[in-house]
Design a protein around this motif. Structure first.
Motif, PDB file in Angstrom:
ATOM      1  N   GLU A 113     -24.733 106.826  14.622  1.00 57.42           N
ATOM      2  CA  GLU A 113     -26.032 106.541  14.007  1.00 57.42           C
ATOM      3  C   GLU A 113     -27.085 106.468  15.094  1.00 57.42           C
ATOM      4  O   GLU A 113     -27.080 105.564  15.924  1.00 57.42           O
ATOM      5  N   LYS A 114     -27.957 107.470  15.068  1.00 54.02           N
ATOM      6  CA  LYS A 114     -28.989 107.515  16.119  1.00 54.02           C
ATOM      7  C   LYS A 114     -30.273 106.891  15.606  1.00 54.02           C
ATOM      8  O   LYS A 114     -30.689 107.139  14.483  1.00 54.02           O
ATOM      9  N   SER A 115     -30.888 106.083  16.465  1.00 54.86           N
ATOM     10  CA  SER A 115     -32.180 105.509  16.100  1.00 54.86           C
ATOM     11  C   SER A 115     -32.971 105.233  17.372  1.00 54.86           C
ATOM     12  O   SER A 115     -32.496 105.483  18.473  1.00 54.86           O
ATOM     13  N   PHE A 116     -34.172 104.709  17.203  1.00 59.32           N
ATOM     14  CA  PHE A 116     -34.988 104.379  18.364  1.00 59.32           C
ATOM     15  C   PHE A 116     -35.320 102.902  18.356  1.00 59.32           C
ATOM     16  O   PHE A 116     -35.735 102.360  17.341  1.00 59.32           O
ATOM     17  N   VAL A 117     -35.117 102.244  19.510  1.00 56.10           N
ATOM     18  CA  VAL A 117     -35.518 100.860  19.665  1.00 56.10           C
ATOM     19  C   VAL A 117     -36.517 100.827  20.809  1.00 56.10           C
ATOM     20  O   VAL A 117     -36.189 101.211  21.931  1.00 56.10           O
ATOM     21  N   ASP A 118     -37.729 100.382  20.521  1.00 54.84           N
ATOM     22  CA  ASP A 118     -38.805 100.406  21.520  1.00 54.84           C
ATOM     23  C   ASP A 118     -38.974 101.800  22.120  1.00 54.84           C
ATOM     24  O   ASP A 118     -39.107 101.957  23.338  1.00 54.84           O
ATOM     25  N   ARG A 119     -38.910 102.797  21.308  1.00 59.44           N
ATOM     26  CA  ARG A 119     -39.070 104.202  21.706  1.00 59.44           C
ATOM     27  C   ARG A 119     -37.942 104.726  22.608  1.00 59.44           C
ATOM     28  O   ARG A 119     -38.008 105.832  23.105  1.00 59.44           O
ATOM     29  N   LYS A 120     -36.936 103.877  22.835  1.00 61.30           N
ATOM     30  CA  LYS A 120     -35.793 104.370  23.616  1.00 61.30           C
ATOM     31  C   LYS A 120     -34.672 104.708  22.639  1.00 61.30           C
ATOM     32  O   LYS A 120     -34.467 103.981  21.660  1.00 61.30           O
ATOM     33  N   PRO A 121     -33.967 105.824  22.892  1.00 62.34           N
ATOM     34  CA  PRO A 121     -32.897 106.184  21.962  1.00 62.34           C
ATOM     35  C   PRO A 121     -31.788 105.135  21.983  1.00 62.34           C
ATOM     36  O   PRO A 121     -31.419 104.635  23.043  1.00 62.34           O
ATOM     37  N   ASN A 122     -31.316 104.793  20.810  1.00 61.39           N
ATOM     38  CA  ASN A 122     -30.243 103.810  20.687  1.00 61.39           C
ATOM     39  C   ASN A 122     -29.205 104.394  19.737  1.00 61.39           C
ATOM     40  O   ASN A 122     -29.505 104.653  18.580  1.00 61.39           O
ATOM     41  N   THR A 123     -28.034 104.674  20.258  1.00 67.76           N
ATOM     42  CA  THR A 123     -26.996 105.272  19.434  1.00 67.76           C
ATOM     43  C   THR A 123     -25.890 104.260  19.182  1.00 67.76           C
ATOM     44  O   THR A 123     -25.369 103.669  20.124  1.00 67.76           O
ATOM     45  N   ARG A 124     -25.592 104.052  17.906  1.00 67.39           N
ATOM     46  CA  ARG A 124     -24.551 103.083  17.552  1.00 67.39           C
ATOM     47  C   ARG A 124     -23.354 103.803  16.954  1.00 67.39           C
ATOM     48  O   ARG A 124     -23.502 104.767  16.212  1.00 67.39           O
ATOM     49  N   TYR A 125     -22.183 103.317  17.289  1.00 64.26           N
ATOM     50  CA  TYR A 125     -20.954 103.934  16.803  1.00 64.26           C
ATOM     51  C   TYR A 125     -20.166 102.943  15.962  1.00 64.26           C
ATOM     52  O   TYR A 125     -20.181 101.749  16.230  1.00 64.26           O
ATOM     53  N   SER A 126     -19.504 103.458  14.928  1.00 64.88           N
ATOM     54  CA  SER A 126     -18.634 102.600  14.128  1.00 64.88           C
ATOM     55  C   SER A 126     -17.411 103.403  13.682  1.00 64.88           C
ATOM     56  O   SER A 126     -17.453 104.630  13.648  1.00 64.88           O
ATOM     57  N   ARG A 127     -16.342 102.702  13.342  1.00 65.17           N
ATOM     58  CA  ARG A 127     -15.111 103.399  12.946  1.00 65.17           C
ATOM     59  C   ARG A 127     -15.232 103.877  11.508  1.00 65.17           C
ATOM     60  O   ARG A 127     -15.909 103.255  10.678  1.00 65.17           O
ATOM     61  N   THR A 128     -14.571 104.991  11.196  1.00 68.45           N
ATOM     62  CA  THR A 128     -14.481 105.427   9.807  1.00 68.45           C
ATOM     63  C   THR A 128     -13.132 104.951   9.265  1.00 68.45           C
ATOM     64  O   THR A 128     -12.281 104.493  10.027  1.00 68.45           O
ATOM     65  N   THR A 129     -12.953 105.037   7.956  1.00 62.62           N
ATOM     66  CA  THR A 129     -11.672 104.641   7.365  1.00 62.62           C
ATOM     67  C   THR A 129     -10.546 105.501   7.939  1.00 62.62           C
ATOM     68  O   THR A 129      -9.459 105.011   8.226  1.00 62.62           O
TER      69      THR A 129
END
Lengths: 100, 205
Positions: free
Chosen positions: A62-78
């Motif tokens: 899941e890619k997003s921006f926090v304070d204009r800096k890229p922030n990529t979060r990862y999570s497990r799938t089933t």
């Protein structure tokens, strides 16, 4: 009992991938820099292993921006969760096998 | 792969799961120090309120006298600030020793889990001061502090959960027996922290 290797997962033969998955099993999600911090690996190494896990469908990105800096979060799938649990089971079985 | 490699691999998985989800850079010794500050604060408050001037068994003042309230407020604030500074300073030192960063995914989770109950409790205490319900403040703050610890315990030592539970029980008793706030704070913020800090220090350091 014959040696059952059907649960053993080649994807997790790589230590970094196994460790990434371990972190994502213990936490609902984790971001790139925190992963890098805890696994103590280079950006490139981490990114390529994350890519492999993503292609296998084991993790969500899941890619997003926090304070204009890229922030990529990862999570497990089933699917990833099941694969990891099976792999652990395979390791366990291997250990039991060797004790016999 | 042989037996030893396999066991090592499983051990590593376990270790990384724990390290990624628990913040362990909390110093046990800082718990003991914080407890001592609280006891000193409680002594100051006790002497001011109960004093030595009046007849045996009577207080010099009640907590609700305006200048007494202000004095108690500043003693509590001073203890809080010094405690926070100690916890942060010693936590950093421990993090350095363990090679862990202080501001990471787990400490952030811990911070937000603890922050919400603490903030609610603090605001509620301000409302009580505003409405003049002084009797309820000591117990309520203990209860909310305990809730904060219980909420945060998912991200750190499991002993924190017990500390939280005891703080909650103590707070509830304090609400039930109003007028002994200082004594309950000495027990909750003083004695319990010292015991907890000592246990963590013995067990993990």
């Amino acid at each position: 009992m014959g040696l059952d290797l059907s649960l053993y997962n080649k994807v997790f033969e790589n230590k970094i991938r196994l460790q990434i998955m371990s972190v994502l099993m213990a936490n609902d999600d984790y971001d790139f820099s925190s992963l890098k911090d805890i696994l103590d690996v280079t950006d490139g190494n981490l990114a390529s292993n994350l890519k492999t896990l993503e292609k296998e469908g084991y993790i969500n990105v899941e890619k997003s921006f926090v304070d204009r800096k890229p922030n990529t979060r990862y999570s497990r799938t089933t699917k990833g969760k099941r694969a990891f649990e099976n792999h652990l089971l395979a390791l366990e079985n291997l250990i039991k096998q060797k004790y016999k | 792969m042989n037996q030893k490699d396999l066991l090592e691999e499983i051990g590593q998985i376990r270790q990384i799961m724990e390290r990624s989800s628990k913040f362990v850079s909390i110093s046990g010794l800082s718990g003991v120090l914080i407890g001592l500050y609280a006891l000193i604060g409680a002594c100051l408050a006790y002497i001011k309120v109960y004093g030595f001037k009046s007849e045996f068994g009577y207080r010099d003042h009640y907590v609700s006298d305006p200048n007494i309230t202000l004095y108690l407020f500043f003693v509590a604030l001073a203890v809080l600030l010094v405690s926070l500074a100690t916890a942060i300073f010693m936590g950093r030192r421990k993090a350095k020793r363990l090679n862990q960063s202080t501001w990471n995914a787990t400490s952030k989770s811990l911070f937000f889990a603890v922050g919400l109950p603490l903030l609610s409790g603090g605001i509620l205490a301000l409302v009580f001061i505003n409405k003049g319900y002084y009797d309820l403040i000591a117990g309520t703050l203990l209860v909310f502090y305990g809730l904060a610890l219980a909420a945060g315990s998912t991200y750190t030592f499991k002993e924190v959960r017990w500390l939280g539970l005891f703080e909650i029980v103590l707070g509830l008793i304090a609400i039930f027996l109003p007028g002994y706030g200082i004594v309950f704070w000495a027990l909750g913020f003083g004695l319990l922290h010292i015991i907890y800090g000592f246990i963590v220090y013995k067990k993990y350091e």
